[in-house]
Design a protein around this motif. Sequence first.
Motif, PDB file in Angstrom:
ATOM      1  N   GLY A  67       0.834  -1.090  -0.100  1.00  0.00           N
ATOM      2  CA  GLY A  67       0.222   0.113   0.056  1.00  0.00           C
ATOM      3  C   GLY A  67       0.799   1.426  -0.022  1.00  0.00           C
ATOM      4  O   GLY A  67       0.350   2.487  -0.052  1.00  0.00           O
TER       5      GLY A  67
ATOM      6  N   GLY B  33       1.264   6.009   2.904  1.00  0.00           N
ATOM      7  CA  GLY B  33       2.218   5.651   1.668  1.00  0.00           C
ATOM      8  C   GLY B  33       1.640   6.111   0.470  1.00  0.00           C
ATOM      9  O   GLY B  33       0.905   7.231   0.407  1.00  0.00           O
ATOM     10  N   ALA B  34       1.760   5.338  -0.672  1.00  0.00           N
ATOM     11  CA  ALA B  34       1.397   5.712  -1.948  1.00  0.00           C
ATOM     12  C   ALA B  34      -0.202   5.714  -1.908  1.00  0.00           C
ATOM     13  O   ALA B  34      -0.935   6.662  -2.315  1.00  0.00           O
ATOM     14  N   LEU B  35      -1.016   4.449  -1.368  1.00  0.00           N
ATOM     15  CA  LEU B  35      -2.460   4.655  -1.239  1.00  0.00           C
ATOM     16  C   LEU B  35      -2.753   5.709  -0.415  1.00  0.00           C
ATOM     17  O   LEU B  35      -3.904   6.183  -0.930  1.00  0.00           O
ATOM     18  N   GLY B  36      -2.211   5.867   0.854  1.00  0.00           N
ATOM     19  CA  GLY B  36      -2.825   6.718   1.556  1.00  0.00           C
ATOM     20  C   GLY B  36      -2.519   8.403   1.002  1.00  0.00           C
ATOM     21  O   GLY B  36      -3.637   9.113   1.271  1.00  0.00           O
TER      22      GLY B  36
END
Lengths: 67, 339
Positions: A67, B33-36
């Motif tokens: 993620g 991170g990337a998704l957040g």
Amino acid sequence: MNLVVNGNDVNIPDSVQTVLALLNHFQLENKIVIVEINHSIINKSLYEETNISDGDHIEIVHFVGGG
Amino acid sequence: MSDRYSRQILFSPIGKEGQAKLKNKHVLIVGAGALGAANAEVLARAGVGRITIADRDYVEWSNLQRQQLYTEEDAKQRMPKATAAAKRLRKINSDVEISPHILDVGVQELEALITHVDLIIDAADNFDIRLMINDLAQKREIPWIYGGCVGSYGLSFSILPGLSPCLMCLMETIPIERVTCDTAGVIQPAIQMVVSYQTSEAFKILVEDDQSLRRTLVSFDLWKNHHRSIDVSSLKKQECLSCGKNRSYPNLSYKNQLKTAVLCGRDTVQIRPSHSLPINLNHLADLIGDQGIKVEQNPFLLSFAVEDVRLVIFKDGRALVHGVTDVVKAKSLYHRYLG
């Protein structure tokens, strides 16, 4: 035996007869997956006894944590 | 009122009414991170009233290829991601109330963060946290949206308490294999695709358009050109310990919680003290500096190198030990410098 797995035509040995054997064949037996055969979800407890047949459309979704 | 949201209001499933609902909603994003980062940017631009974002890590150079809120300056300064994200999000939309939290999300932390939250977006990088979210979301009846991504592959599913199966129904156990973004790589478009699925479902939940919810497990591989959407409702289990009739929320019990974690296959061990004790970073920097070790510091953390290993200590007493995968060695180094 010819199957369509995740949208791809694949040929697998005739010795692979069950969902569990198929997951072993793809070395997915230790992964958390959801298996759908011809649009029906197969319960995990039935992998060993569920047979696969020539021409089946199989979707194998695996969970990832990145993620 | 400016016409800031005019294009979104013109979109009839949202409209003026939906926009007003967004303004009154509070979303918790677990992981920055990337998704957040990508989820947070979409929700902030859309005018969600409150966004709480929690993350345990700081910005590194290897993040910049895909973690869209962060800059080279953040990586140089090793800014905690929650702080760097909040700074950028406030520049993007000053109307949104952003609450950053630099912490390792455990059950206790999650219990505190989840108060008055309408929706949880999962942007974690491991299943330990996801299953905690899963059980706590069931307990408090808050919807949450799972997202995961590795390589060019990703998937998402919305867990709606009382309606959909939960993540335990779908997975039954925690995955053993640890293929992660740090071992298998990941490309930005795959992140964006997962985030598109997460945020569109988030909008529907927040504007209360339940009829439009997707309700399927969606997955894709952008490099292999494969997309699918599977109805998993038959996997909802009456006997599930997280969402079934006789539930015990196994993922909230103490024994199922990690105190140390090997992070994402990148030769890093996190040490988390059993009780959170704020550390005086200046004092610690002096102590370590006195041993002839060069200490780098910012207001949130300090870092130093010893024996080919780099230790990063956060104010809450947590440490990241880079350059080891051996938990015992990491702990011994931690105790050497933090007692």
